[in-house]
Write a protein that holds these residues in place. Sequence first.
Motif, PDB file in Angstrom:
ATOM      1  N   VAL A1145     -11.144  47.607  98.665  1.00 40.33           N
ATOM      2  CA  VAL A1145     -11.216  46.157  98.789  1.00 40.33           C
ATOM      3  C   VAL A1145     -11.776  45.666  97.277  1.00 40.33           C
ATOM      4  N   TYR A1146     -11.150  44.643  96.542  1.00 37.26           N
ATOM      5  CA  TYR A1146     -11.395  44.344  95.438  1.00 37.26           C
ATOM      6  C   TYR A1146     -11.866  42.865  95.409  1.00 37.26           C
ATOM      7  N   LEU A1147     -12.600  42.574  94.475  1.00 32.80           N
ATOM      8  CA  LEU A1147     -13.195  41.279  94.155  1.00 32.80           C
ATOM      9  C   LEU A1147     -12.429  40.877  92.893  1.00 32.80           C
ATOM     10  N   LEU A1148     -11.629  39.586  92.671  1.00 39.29           N
ATOM     11  CA  LEU A1148     -11.372  39.315  91.381  1.00 39.29           C
ATOM     12  C   LEU A1148     -11.765  37.864  91.119  1.00 39.29           C
ATOM     13  N   GLU A1149     -12.359  37.633  89.758  1.00 34.19           N
ATOM     14  CA  GLU A1149     -12.775  36.291  89.566  1.00 34.19           C
ATOM     15  C   GLU A1149     -12.296  35.949  88.307  1.00 34.19           C
ATOM     16  N   ASN A1150     -12.040  34.648  87.974  1.00 33.42           N
ATOM     17  CA  ASN A1150     -11.175  34.250  86.586  1.00 33.42           C
ATOM     18  C   ASN A1150     -12.148  33.084  86.312  1.00 33.42           C
ATOM     19  N   GLY A1151     -13.173  32.658  86.978  1.00 34.34           N
ATOM     20  CA  GLY A1151     -14.016  31.526  86.302  1.00 34.34           C
ATOM     21  C   GLY A1151     -13.415  30.340  87.260  1.00 34.34           C
ATOM     22  N   PHE A1155     -10.923  36.225  94.606  1.00 30.83           N
ATOM     23  CA  PHE A1155     -10.102  36.486  95.539  1.00 30.83           C
ATOM     24  C   PHE A1155     -10.622  37.781  95.870  1.00 30.83           C
ATOM     25  N   LEU A1156     -10.624  38.108  97.256  1.00 28.91           N
ATOM     26  CA  LEU A1156     -10.886  39.172  97.991  1.00 28.91           C
ATOM     27  C   LEU A1156      -9.751  39.945  98.433  1.00 28.91           C
ATOM     28  N   TRP A1157      -9.321  40.958  97.713  1.00 29.36           N
ATOM     29  CA  TRP A1157      -8.057  41.691  98.019  1.00 29.36           C
ATOM     30  C   TRP A1157      -8.384  42.886  99.024  1.00 29.36           C
ATOM     31  N   VAL A1216      -9.143  35.035 100.684  1.00 28.20           N
ATOM     32  CA  VAL A1216      -9.085  36.501 101.094  1.00 28.20           C
ATOM     33  C   VAL A1216      -7.435  36.667 101.033  1.00 28.20           C
ATOM     34  N   VAL A1217      -7.276  37.663 100.364  1.00 24.12           N
ATOM     35  CA  VAL A1217      -5.583  38.200 100.430  1.00 24.12           C
ATOM     36  C   VAL A1217      -5.477  39.491 100.975  1.00 24.12           C
ATOM     37  N   LYS A1218      -4.532  39.806 101.988  1.00 28.32           N
ATOM     38  CA  LYS A1218      -4.404  40.930 102.693  1.00 28.32           C
ATOM     39  C   LYS A1218      -3.018  41.525 101.983  1.00 28.32           C
ATOM     40  N   GLN A1219      -3.396  42.743 101.575  1.00 27.22           N
ATOM     41  CA  GLN A1219      -2.237  43.593 101.038  1.00 27.22           C
ATOM     42  C   GLN A1219      -0.975  43.094 101.757  1.00 27.22           C
ATOM     43  N   GLU A1220       0.152  42.967 101.114  1.00 20.92           N
ATOM     44  CA  GLU A1220       1.504  42.594 101.329  1.00 20.92           C
ATOM     45  C   GLU A1220       1.611  41.370 102.327  1.00 20.92           C
ATOM     46  N   ASP A1221       0.516  40.524 101.872  1.00 21.81           N
ATOM     47  CA  ASP A1221       0.649  38.997 102.818  1.00 21.81           C
ATOM     48  C   ASP A1221       1.294  38.197 101.867  1.00 21.81           C
ATOM     49  N   LEU A1223       0.073  35.374 100.230  1.00 20.30           N
ATOM     50  CA  LEU A1223      -0.881  34.962  99.179  1.00 20.30           C
ATOM     51  C   LEU A1223      -1.101  36.037  98.161  1.00 20.30           C
ATOM     52  N   GLU A1224      -0.446  37.312  98.382  1.00 19.78           N
ATOM     53  CA  GLU A1224      -0.522  38.444  97.290  1.00 19.78           C
ATOM     54  C   GLU A1224       0.144  38.107  96.075  1.00 19.78           C
ATOM     55  N   LEU A1225       1.145  37.076  96.159  1.00 21.41           N
ATOM     56  CA  LEU A1225       1.920  36.694  94.781  1.00 21.41           C
ATOM     57  C   LEU A1225       0.909  35.765  94.128  1.00 21.41           C
ATOM     58  N   ILE A1226       0.073  35.265  94.485  1.00 18.32           N
ATOM     59  CA  ILE A1226      -0.784  34.376  93.608  1.00 18.32           C
ATOM     60  C   ILE A1226      -1.844  35.270  93.118  1.00 18.32           C
ATOM     61  N   PHE A1227      -2.284  36.337  93.934  1.00 15.29           N
ATOM     62  CA  PHE A1227      -3.198  37.126  93.440  1.00 15.29           C
ATOM     63  C   PHE A1227      -2.563  38.100  92.235  1.00 15.29           C
ATOM     64  N   LYS A1228      -1.707  38.352  92.489  1.00 13.93           N
ATOM     65  CA  LYS A1228      -0.887  39.289  91.424  1.00 13.93           C
ATOM     66  C   LYS A1228      -0.607  38.508  90.186  1.00 13.93           C
ATOM     67  N   HIS A1229      -0.780  37.263  89.949  1.00 16.77           N
ATOM     68  CA  HIS A1229      -0.495  36.453  89.105  1.00 16.77           C
ATOM     69  C   HIS A1229      -1.670  36.852  87.957  1.00 16.77           C
ATOM     70  N   PHE A1230      -2.998  37.117  88.628  1.00 18.39           N
ATOM     71  CA  PHE A1230      -4.017  37.400  87.707  1.00 18.39           C
ATOM     72  C   PHE A1230      -4.290  38.904  87.150  1.00 18.39           C
ATOM     73  N   LEU A1231      -3.242  39.818  87.742  1.00 20.33           N
ATOM     74  CA  LEU A1231      -3.350  41.025  87.323  1.00 20.33           C
ATOM     75  C   LEU A1231      -2.498  41.026  86.145  1.00 20.33           C
ATOM     76  N   VAL A1232      -3.217  40.610  84.939  1.00 21.53           N
ATOM     77  CA  VAL A1232      -2.644  40.139  83.546  1.00 21.53           C
ATOM     78  C   VAL A1232      -2.156  41.394  82.773  1.00 21.53           C
ATOM     79  N   GLU A1233      -2.549  42.682  83.183  1.00 24.73           N
ATOM     80  CA  GLU A1233      -1.772  43.741  82.280  1.00 24.73           C
ATOM     81  C   GLU A1233      -0.316  44.054  82.722  1.00 24.73           C
ATOM     82  N   ASP A1234      -0.151  43.577  84.043  1.00 27.86           N
ATOM     83  CA  ASP A1234       1.454  43.712  84.370  1.00 27.86           C
ATOM     84  C   ASP A1234       2.518  42.680  84.059  1.00 27.86           C
ATOM     85  N   LYS A1235       3.597  43.013  84.230  1.00 32.68           N
ATOM     86  CA  LYS A1235       4.666  41.919  83.812  1.00 32.68           C
ATOM     87  C   LYS A1235       4.288  40.734  84.886  1.00 32.68           C
TER      88      LYS A1235
END
Length: 1259
Positions: A1145-1151, A1155-1157, A1216-1221, A1223-1235
């Motif tokens: 379970v991961y917590l991501l914050e950008n100011g 997100f709680l994934w 709250v973002v469940k894997q494969e849900d 909303l995960e697309l929004i969350f992945k937008h903030f995984l900035v090391e990925d394409k």
Amino acid sequence: MNVNQQPHMASPYGQPQPGYQGYPQPGHGGGHVPSGYPAQYAPYNGPGSAYQQGPPQGYSPYASFPSKTLATNLVSDLSSSPLDLGMRGPPTSGAPPVSGAQNYSQFGQGETQNGPPPVGAPPQRPPVSQTYTPGAVNLPGPQPPYGQQFGAPPVSMQQMTNQMASMQVGSTAPSPAGPGYAPPSVSQAAMSAPYTPAAPPTFPPASTAPSQPPPTEAVAQAPLQSYYRTLPPAQQPFPNAVPLFSSTGPTQPQAPPPVSPQSFPQAPPVSQPPFSTAQVPPGPTQLYGGPLPSTQSSFSRPPLPTSQPSAFPAGPPPTSTPSQLPGVMQPQPPVSQPSPYHSGPPPTSTGFPPQVGAPPRPRLAGMQGPPMASQGPPMTSQGPPMASQGPPMTSQGPPMASQGPPMAQANHIHPTQPGMPPGPINASLSGSPPQPGMQGYPPQQNGAFGQVRGPQPGYTGPYPGQPNYGAPPAAPALAPAAPKRLDPDSIPSPIQVIEDDKANKGSEPFTTGVRGQAPPLVTTKFQVKDQGNASPRYIRCTAYNMPCNSDMAKQSQVPLAAVIKPLAPLPLDETPPYLLDHGESGPIRCNRCKAYMCPYMQFIEGGRRFQCGFCSCVTEVPPHYFQHLDHTGKRVDCYDRPELSMGSYEFTATVDYCKNNKFPQPPAFIFLIDVSYNAVKNGMVGIVCQELKTLLDYLPRENPDVESNIRVGFITYNKVLHFYNVKASLAQPQMMVVSDVADMFVPLLDGFLVSVSESRVVIESLLDQIPEMFADTRETETVFGPVIQAGLEALKAADCAGKLFVFHSSLPIAEAPGKLKNREDKKLVGTDKEKSLFQPQVSFYNTLAKECVAQGCCVDLFLFPNQYVDVATLGVVPTSTGGSIYKYTYFQAPSDQERFLNDLRRDVQKQVGFDAVMRVRTSTGIRATDFFGSFYMSNTTDVELAGLDCDKTVTVEFRHDDKLSEETGALMQCAVLYTSCSGQRRLRIHNMAVNCCSQLADLYRNCETDTIINFFAKYAYRSVLSSPTKNVRDSLMNQCAQILACYRKNCASPSSAGQLILPECMKLLPVYLNCMLKSDVLQPGADVSLDNRAYLRQLVSTMDVAESHVFFYPRLLPLQKLDVESMTLPVAVRDSEERLSRGGVYLLENGLNIFLWVGVNAQQELLQNIFGTPAFSQIDPSMTSLPALDNPFSKRLMEIIKSVRAQRSRYMKLMVVKQEDKLELIFKHFLVEDKSNNGGASYVDFLCHMHKEIRQLLS
């Protein structure tokens, strides 16, 4: 030595790094070397022949950059990080001679090629220890000879090993003796203490046909593999990957550098030993295919000369030509060539058949490097290699501390089949246990340490084109092999740099008395002691060593700027600026430049006069301010006067500093509430009115015990305006309607602005009635221009400054000044006309903003849109007056009320100054030329802000107008004249002195990347008003490439063009710049609205460095590693999907958001503790707050979320973002090391692109 000349994956496939400090090494006495783990395994020095017993002492895995070993040749020189990616120590300021005396025997610096091989015909390299017989290996494609000679071939394996032993792959900073030959950086222990290898493990004999072609069939190699896995602890390969690039420390010889996998296209003659330092029993042939040396004496290497990164005991010092391996010519990749790492997708079959159309992968040169710099001990969950391969990097920092133990990493190359020349080196070790969670990429080998790491699921076989060390040889390739991908662990890691800074600078207070000292990073918690320069909380500079002249500044392209936050809040353990009163005559100032008295003024003639530090003018000291000087020339009362000893302080201003020469009235707050249909229906009106009843008790004040002086007024509006008389003597509030919005006026003077305490009953009655009065409204149209005019006229009538809080819901289409139309046109995105979408539709609001600033009327705008409202135009007045914009798209009371109310409370209560003017003075030689932020400028020097709150920053760019001197440095003084919330006129002064340098190496040694990115973002976001976004992106990439190319050319030690060399303090510049380039403003996805882009553009313009850092590179915390007993947070992980574990379970914050994934396989106990349900399927993804449960984990998590929110200026809504849900697309937008979905490059791809750009510039 940079083992990276050809782009290759430096460490993972290179030879092991010299040694990590801290692994007890058998050959080193087996003790615990300081700062590291006990060594369970001896370092693996490359497949085959000799095993290096242990890393040489003095290699600290945590020296400074996690990815010291960059798999690509990253080089961090000067503290650069060669992404050799290889690393170096800090450069000294003198430009080092090109060929300082080096002890390199046969391997000069940069002898191995770690850079991307030429795309056209990447050379294939046999392992180092093998003789190169072109027919012996299946090498697709021509093999250009390498232009690197490595001296005469050693006669025996023993000699070769000895040479390797003293080779260093690190990022050394240039030193006076020559670029790149510098003492190791402090963060790393000496790389090579006298090295006495322990007896190597015995290996199963390998057949001795060194020059035989690899078998066409894969041969089962299980015994070898298992052999590797079970070496006795002392002799196993490095437990922790050593960074391939390490910053060099002081002058100690270094262990043999890992040779990057791509290093040698051609193998040395058979008789040469592979590079390794361990002794190998005679008999068995090297697993590389070369004979093993019969014995190796322990290497006692003499200390290297200070100026050299690594010294080979034998052989002539390298000259500026690339050093060469004996008998091996290494083709250098053409400079302009695209990096080989961009080739197609990873092969899927076990043997990794080459991919069609992919250039053949150069064979690894038999050296297996330690893991990249960013890899400390390899992590078990290390992600698959990225899709594109980048340049080798060398960053100079310590290896990462935060990456787990190496065991399961695919960092280790298996030994080749006995007796076979290495076939294609396969990075993935077939047969090893799969690595969970990484699918789809070939495994990376991050360095030859630790146990051999097996392929991860989905990676079926070894990399094409590389010998499989230890793995069964792959079937012969039918097509050219695809190049290996660059291992993300081998490139500079933001997390490692952040953690290193916390460890190095977080424990001691930061004292500001030393000129030109770079402060801790914004991510480090530290205490400041003001000793003459402003705290970094008030001012952060892009460079703390400023170039002495404009030519040097132009050459480096490093922006010279300061991010100033004049009213920044301080932690409780720091003293706010002292308030000084110099009486009726006011503050003491220089006669000529008008700089205020500060620590840089020099008293002369016994204290009767002072010489200005800014303009050198001499001014008389007024009699009342006179004081004698002590024997050092300082006033005896120096430490009793803050203005003579501190960097920040305030003066009370005299009437001369006031408008119209009269003291100001206390300011006023006016609340203007939209009561149209949309605003009433979504609940906003009711929520605002209810909240204001309590919020009015918390208006800002100087003294918490005294009532606030601020008066308040209320207006509601739709297409007409309603003013309210709330005079204390009335029984009920009175409403007056102004329907002539074309000519706005205030219908009442007395009773509109009132004191809250006197009129509380009437105000509360009004706030109760407003929602009822408009509950059934059918009016959908609104006005906006007249609303601001009304507030402005009210402040003019009261002759005071103040702030308007406007709550607005829709595009103002009603007939009135400032009427707008819907101009949202997605077709313009990406075209030359796109810039028009960021510009205001009409000029009306620019004129209105100018009037507001003149009156001291600041506007804060709260937007509640359900569709396009043209934020670009509505935001003109807030951004010109020093105000803020808050946006709640599709506002729904149940889910958004908490965020809105917290933002409103903070906005009303925070410290704010009114009617402010800021001026930045500088010492002779530089001047402030450009300003970024939310303000208005009527001339070229004065920044005017109707309101200045504690969150606002003003960014100032400096240019040279003359030469600076290294002795005096450069000075700047920021003076802000403002009215406090109690109505007192004040001057706040912040002083800053930085060093000046005449050597580029000094400039690059003392920069702050986070501040540079903050400046670049503001510069770029303003540029979109006048240029197409593509041009803006290109110019930023070009500037970044020029900065790094200038460093490479002038400061880094000579090395092959295939190496990407980054300055230590800028090794994160590429990753952060890439995050900014693919942000929604500059590269929007199809789903990003124009309003949102305009909103973010305006938001970033006033961000401080801490906010822009987390905005572009969000913080990602693994909650499954949370220790409820400890007050420390778990170490963050990098922003990439491959770092996420399905069981975590991961917590991501950008100011702006939290997100709680939740991974699909998260433990039931963890879910029970957080959500109160053990089942993943029962978690409600629509929740916006977590249940308060009675267990330690839940309580600690609540505290963390609360403290994270408290650190940011805006309240972050929880999702709250469940894997494969969905909303995960929004969350992945903030995984900035990925394409990114919008076409933004991954970090690895971008690094390769930057390397290519740098090479083109250098060529």
